[in-house]
Design an enzyme around this catalytic site. Sequence first.
Site, PDB file in Angstrom:
ATOM      1  N   GLY A 197      44.845  29.644  30.363  1.00 20.08           N
ATOM      2  CA  GLY A 197      44.874  29.460  31.832  1.00 20.08           C
ATOM      3  C   GLY A 197      45.062  30.911  32.405  1.00 20.08           C
ATOM      4  O   GLY A 197      44.367  31.442  33.419  1.00 20.08           O
ATOM      5  N   GLY A 198      45.982  31.756  31.816  1.00 20.02           N
ATOM      6  CA  GLY A 198      46.223  33.028  32.248  1.00 20.02           C
ATOM      7  C   GLY A 198      44.986  33.734  32.221  1.00 20.02           C
ATOM      8  O   GLY A 198      44.506  34.529  33.037  1.00 20.02           O
ATOM      9  N   TRP A 246      41.896  32.646  31.894  1.00 20.85           N
ATOM     10  CA  TRP A 246      40.968  32.582  32.717  1.00 20.85           C
ATOM     11  C   TRP A 246      41.019  33.169  34.159  1.00 20.85           C
ATOM     12  O   TRP A 246      40.076  33.563  34.659  1.00 20.85           O
ATOM     13  CB  TRP A 246      41.082  31.059  33.052  1.00 20.85           C
ATOM     14  N   HIS A 247      42.339  33.654  34.570  1.00 24.12           N
ATOM     15  CA  HIS A 247      42.231  34.538  35.946  1.00 24.12           C
ATOM     16  C   HIS A 247      41.664  35.748  35.777  1.00 24.12           C
ATOM     17  O   HIS A 247      41.384  36.389  36.645  1.00 24.12           O
ATOM     18  CB  HIS A 247      43.906  34.499  36.277  1.00 24.12           C
ATOM     19  N   GLY A 248      41.634  36.377  34.473  1.00 23.74           N
ATOM     20  CA  GLY A 248      41.089  37.627  34.598  1.00 23.74           C
ATOM     21  C   GLY A 248      41.305  38.279  33.056  1.00 23.74           C
ATOM     22  O   GLY A 248      42.112  37.798  32.658  1.00 23.74           O
TER      23      GLY A 248
END
Lengths: 490, 259
Positions: free
Chosen positions: A337-338, A340-342
């Site tokens: 998830g982390g 995915w943010h960048g």
Amino acid sequence: MDFSLIWHNIAELLTYQKDAPMIFSSGIFWALFIVFMPVYAMLKERRWQMLVFVVAFSLYFYYKSSGVFFLLLVGTSLLDWTLSKVLVRQKTELKRKLCVAVSVAASLSVLCYFKYANFFMWNWSMMVNGNFQPLDIILPVGISFYTFQSISYIVDVYKGRVKPTDTWLEYAFFLSFFPALVAGPIVRADYFLPQIKDNTRATQEEIYYGFWLIILGVIKKSLIADYISQYNDLIFANPTGYTGLESLMGVIGYTMQIYCDFSGYSDMAIGIALIMGFKLSANFDFPYKSLNLTEFWRRWHISLSSWLRDYVYIPLGGNRKGTFRTYVNNFLTMLIGGLWHGAAWKFVFWGAMHGAGLAVHKASKPWLSRIPDKWWVRSVCWAITIIYVSLLWVFFRADSWMDSWLIIKNIFSNFHIDYLPVFVEVRYVWCILMSVIIIAHALPKRWWALAGERFVRSPWIVKLAVFLIVVQLVVQFMSEDVSPFIYFQF
Amino acid sequence: MKKYFGFWAILVISFAIFLTLSGFDSIKVGGFELRSSGMIDRLTKAPDTAVVAHDSLACMPDTVVEQPKEVDETPQTILFIGDSMLEGLSPRLAAYAEANGHTLYSVIWYSSTSEVWGETTKLQEYIEEFKPTYVFISLGANELFVRNIAERRDKFVKNIISQIGNLPYVWIGPPNWKPDTGINDLIAKNARNGSFFLSNGMHFDRAKDGAHPTRKSAGLWMDSVARWMPEHAAHPIKMDKPEAAKARPKRVIILQPKK
């Protein structure tokens, strides 16, 4: 009046501009939406014509934001849809799995290339002491969102949760649906495809409730987030240049800014979809009221966290393989998830710390459940959660590790409360807006539901007046600068 | 179709109102100024117009270098010192530095004046610390209205320039919002030829304090300096326009106002 100049400028506004993606709060979007709406209303009863029209508009919307990359979206949708059709005809499990694998691999490869290629290459070159030259890659807008939608579709078809759409057009409608295209919410096939089939018409109440959500979204995104971000940017651009109090305000400011920015945009997306007769799932549910991290992730970016739960956490084994594996699965899910943010280690760290926090909370549950449910216990829980979440936003936002530490260190080592009156005096508009959003966020949810109902039932002229006031406020604040300095003189 | 009419009418009427209002310069309601959405301006703007209304090259008094100098292509270490105007100028200069291979150090001394810098040896200390090969200064905004400025500040301006020594420099004049009492003339008189950029007379979009240019306008201000340098600066350096709107200096030092 020079009409050729006006035409030139209109043409420029309607074509792809690298630095000007089309967002819901832009004037150009609203001008186009005014044209879009009556045509859509006319075609709504004729399902196929409506589908063609909305897909064309969505692709144009994507072209306006990402240029020729709209072809990538078309290509992805064609491949997914073809593979989903092939998948359902396969008799053997192996071939069915192969179809899923090809579709997921194709989607992820495209995402990895555009979003993570430079990141991976940079890390590789650091490991081998190479000379890293970044590739000149432009990240297509919204690719992370529609890639997850594409994966959920093929997996759901494989699992039998949804049937593949009869036509490519219906699938393209799902994947490119412009309200959710560039910033979510991540639309799930099993939730959305039946709506395309049913083609339900929006009621008058839904249209105005959608309008209410748009107004809330505009206030959060264009009025509050865009204004308070100016001050927060100053703090993060110069971590040691301000007092501890100013740094702390910057951190609190960024905590509210990211919420207003993202949830405001989601509100607009959900509102526009509702006006068109489509329901998107809620994406934010007053996340900063959470009393623990698990609750926070049930309230924050809900479409992403539920996607991660269903397509990463559960396939990893979820909580079915023992306590230790549950924590590991939780941690890994948040790590992804982390990322995915960048494409940066700071996002990995941010995800990992949330994963660790969730694991700690899960592990402490038996012990926590023995604590009496008193108001002060809830207050302490809330304080721990909000402080943890806010501190992690510092790592999320700052340009480097060093900057993050400097800001945090500055808060603790250079804090002088006597600056507060001056701070409030000089940056009173920032303080007012922050107070407004903090109070608004703290209000009971039913009050907001009530306000929404009141708005829907209010006379037409009141709705017009509210909209005019909100837009004028946005205009007023658009060119307003936050005072960068605590000192009145410069 | 009928169900949508009310909502659609709100959008159309609002759009028409904001479009019409944007055709007026300023509208006041009960003494409160309503800002324009800028829609008409956006539709009628000439291609590539900048916020800077007229080029300051036209009003450079004695500082224009007659012959264009050869641009120094070597990477520079730039020290940029001055008052709070650096908040707007420095990020843009940092973008130029990043794009052209220079290294930028910025020192912002809030509320500072030529007197504040001139009565100390701070500049010399920073020159010793960072070893710059080029110096930018933005000072004068806090002393636009000082009376008898030529007498009172002359020695301080001279001292600042003497601290720079033989290093090439550009002193960016203050962005006047009212006529000054002589600070621009004073700097122009003392600065070496091709080392003073006169900002007075340029048009700026101002922040709400009415003095500081907005971030965007400050960026364009820096662009004007960069455009001016190749032909008019005594020692022009490579200043190709960067793609990034702003960047961060290698280091920023903040000095609080003198009590």
